[in-house]
Design an enzyme around this catalytic site. Structure first.
Site, PDB file in Angstrom:
ATOM      1  N   TYR A  50       0.819  -1.218   0.000  1.00  0.00           N
ATOM      2  CA  TYR A  50       0.000   0.000   0.000  1.00  0.00           C
ATOM      3  C   TYR A  50       0.854   1.270   0.000  1.00  0.00           C
ATOM      4  O   TYR A  50       0.390   2.330   0.449  1.00  0.00           O
ATOM      5  CB  TYR A  50      -0.952  -0.005   1.201  1.00  0.00           C
ATOM      6  N   ASN A 113     -13.709  -3.914   3.737  1.00  0.00           N
ATOM      7  CA  ASN A 113     -14.362  -4.095   2.432  1.00  0.00           C
ATOM      8  C   ASN A 113     -13.945  -5.356   1.686  1.00  0.00           C
ATOM      9  O   ASN A 113     -14.045  -5.448   0.463  1.00  0.00           O
ATOM     10  CB  ASN A 113     -14.230  -2.826   1.566  1.00  0.00           C
ATOM     11  N   GLU A 127       2.120  -5.637  -8.332  1.00  0.00           N
ATOM     12  CA  GLU A 127       1.572  -6.405  -7.200  1.00  0.00           C
ATOM     13  C   GLU A 127       1.813  -7.910  -7.393  1.00  0.00           C
ATOM     14  O   GLU A 127       2.138  -8.618  -6.444  1.00  0.00           O
ATOM     15  CB  GLU A 127       0.084  -6.073  -7.033  1.00  0.00           C
TER      16      GLU A 127
HETATM   17  P1  RTP Z   1      -8.087  -1.752  -2.791  1.00  0.00           P
HETATM   18  O1  RTP Z   1      -6.749  -1.120  -3.136  1.00  0.00           O
HETATM   19  O2  RTP Z   1      -8.142  -2.386  -1.435  1.00  0.00           O
HETATM   20  O3  RTP Z   1      -8.641  -2.601  -3.898  1.00  0.00           O
HETATM   21  O4  RTP Z   1      -9.102  -0.564  -2.692  1.00  0.00           O
HETATM   22  P2  RTP Z   1      -9.350   0.592  -3.705  1.00  0.00           P
HETATM   23  O5  RTP Z   1      -8.336   0.646  -4.786  1.00  0.00           O
HETATM   24  O6  RTP Z   1     -10.780   0.433  -4.108  1.00  0.00           O
HETATM   25  O7  RTP Z   1      -9.186   1.840  -2.745  1.00  0.00           O
HETATM   26  P3  RTP Z   1      -7.880   2.670  -2.318  1.00  0.00           P
HETATM   27  O8  RTP Z   1      -8.237   4.100  -2.401  1.00  0.00           O
HETATM   28  O9  RTP Z   1      -6.656   2.177  -3.009  1.00  0.00           O
HETATM   29  O10 RTP Z   1      -7.797   2.286  -0.774  1.00  0.00           O
HETATM   30  C1  RTP Z   1      -7.249   1.077  -0.367  1.00  0.00           C
HETATM   31  C2  RTP Z   1      -8.018   0.547   0.809  1.00  0.00           C
HETATM   32  O11 RTP Z   1      -7.884   1.431   1.910  1.00  0.00           O
HETATM   33  C3  RTP Z   1      -9.049   1.416   2.695  1.00  0.00           C
HETATM   34  N1  RTP Z   1      -9.575   2.758   2.796  1.00  0.00           N
HETATM   35  N2  RTP Z   1      -9.999   3.266   3.917  1.00  0.00           N
HETATM   36  N3  RTP Z   1     -11.026   5.025   5.898  1.00  0.00           N
HETATM   37  C4  RTP Z   1     -10.963   5.435   4.623  1.00  0.00           C
HETATM   38  O12 RTP Z   1     -11.334   6.515   4.266  1.00  0.00           O
HETATM   39  C5  RTP Z   1     -10.414   4.516   3.642  1.00  0.00           C
HETATM   40  N4  RTP Z   1     -10.233   4.777   2.364  1.00  0.00           N
HETATM   41  C6  RTP Z   1      -9.699   3.661   1.827  1.00  0.00           C
HETATM   42  C7  RTP Z   1     -10.032   0.489   2.024  1.00  0.00           C
HETATM   43  O13 RTP Z   1      -9.937  -0.808   2.638  1.00  0.00           O
HETATM   44  C8  RTP Z   1      -9.524   0.435   0.599  1.00  0.00           C
HETATM   45  O14 RTP Z   1      -9.919  -0.753  -0.050  1.00  0.00           O
END
Ligand code: RTP
Length: 149
Positions: A50, A113, A127
Site C-alpha cells: 500500500y 471491504n 503487485e
Molecule cells: P483496494 O486497493 O483495497 O482494492 O481498494 P481501492 O483501490 O478500491 O481503494 P484505495 O483508495 O486504493 O484504498 C485502499 C483501501 O484502503 C481502505 N480505505 N480506507 N477510511 C478510509 O477513508 C479509507 N479509504 C480507503 C479500504 O480498505 C480500501 O480498499
C-alpha cells in the site's frame, strides 16, 4: 501474454468464510486462476503493498487491518481482467457498491471491504511481482474456446 490482475481476499473475507464465494465469481465469469496462496503478511510487506497510500490518514489503520489475519492472494488472467475485476469487486466504499458486486453484497464499511483488486495493468504487474516472486502458474484451460471467440 493475456492480461492479468492481482486480487486479494482481505482478512475479514477469510474470517467470514467468503473465499469460496469470491473465487467462484471470478471462475464463473470466465477468468483463469494463475496463482493462489493463503498468507499472513507482516507490517513491512503490507506497507510496501500500500506504499502509494502512505500519506493517507487511514494508512496505519489499513496496514493494521491487512496484517490482522491471513489473506488469500490470487492472480487471475483473461481479457480486460483488471477493469472487469474492479467491476466484480464494486466501489471502494461499500455504501456506494452496487448490489451484485462483492462489496455490494458482502460489506458495509470502507475499512472492512473484504477484497482488493489491482487498479491498472501497471499496478497489477507490480503487485503480482511483489506477492508472487516466482511468477504466475502456466496452464491453459480446455474450455478456452467456449469463453473466447
Ligand atoms: P483496494 O486497493 O483495497 O482494492 O481498494 P481501492 O483501490 O478500491 O481503494 P484505495 O483508495 O486504493 O484504498 C485502499 C483501501 O484502503 C481502505 N480505505 N480506507 N477510511 C478510509 O477513508 C479509507 N479509504 C480507503 C479500504 O480498505 C480500501 O480498499
Amino acid at each position: 501474454m493475456a492480461e492479468q490482475t492481482f486480487i486479494m481476499i482481505k482478512p475479514d473475507g477469510v474470517q467470514r468464510g467468503l473465499v469460496g464465494e469470491i473465487i467462484s465469481r471470478f471462475e464463473k465469469k470466465g477468468f483463469y486462476l494463475k496463482g493462489l496462496k493463503l498468507v499472513t503478511v507482516d507490517r513491512a510487506f503490507a506497507e510496501k503493498h500500500y506504499a502509494d497510500l502512505s500519506s493517507k490518514p487511514f494508512f496505519n489503520g489499513l496496514v493494521d487491518y491487512i496484517i490482522s489475519g491471513p489473506v488469500v492472494a490470487t492472480i487471475w488472467e483473461g481479457k480486460n481482467v483488471v477493469l472487469t475485476g474492479r467491476k466484480i469487486i464494486g466501489a471502494t466504499n461499500p455504501a456506494q457498491s452496487e448490489p451484485g458486486t462483492i462489496r455490494g453484497d458482502f460489506a458495509v464499511e470502507i475499512g472492512r471491504n473484504v477484497i482488493h483488486g489491482s487498479d491498472s495493468v501497471e499496478s497489477a504487474a507490480k503487485e503480482i511481482a511483489l506477492w508472487f516472486p516466482d511468477g504466475p502458474a502456466e496452464w491453459k484451460s480446455a474450455l478456452h474456446s467456449w469463453i473466447y471467440e
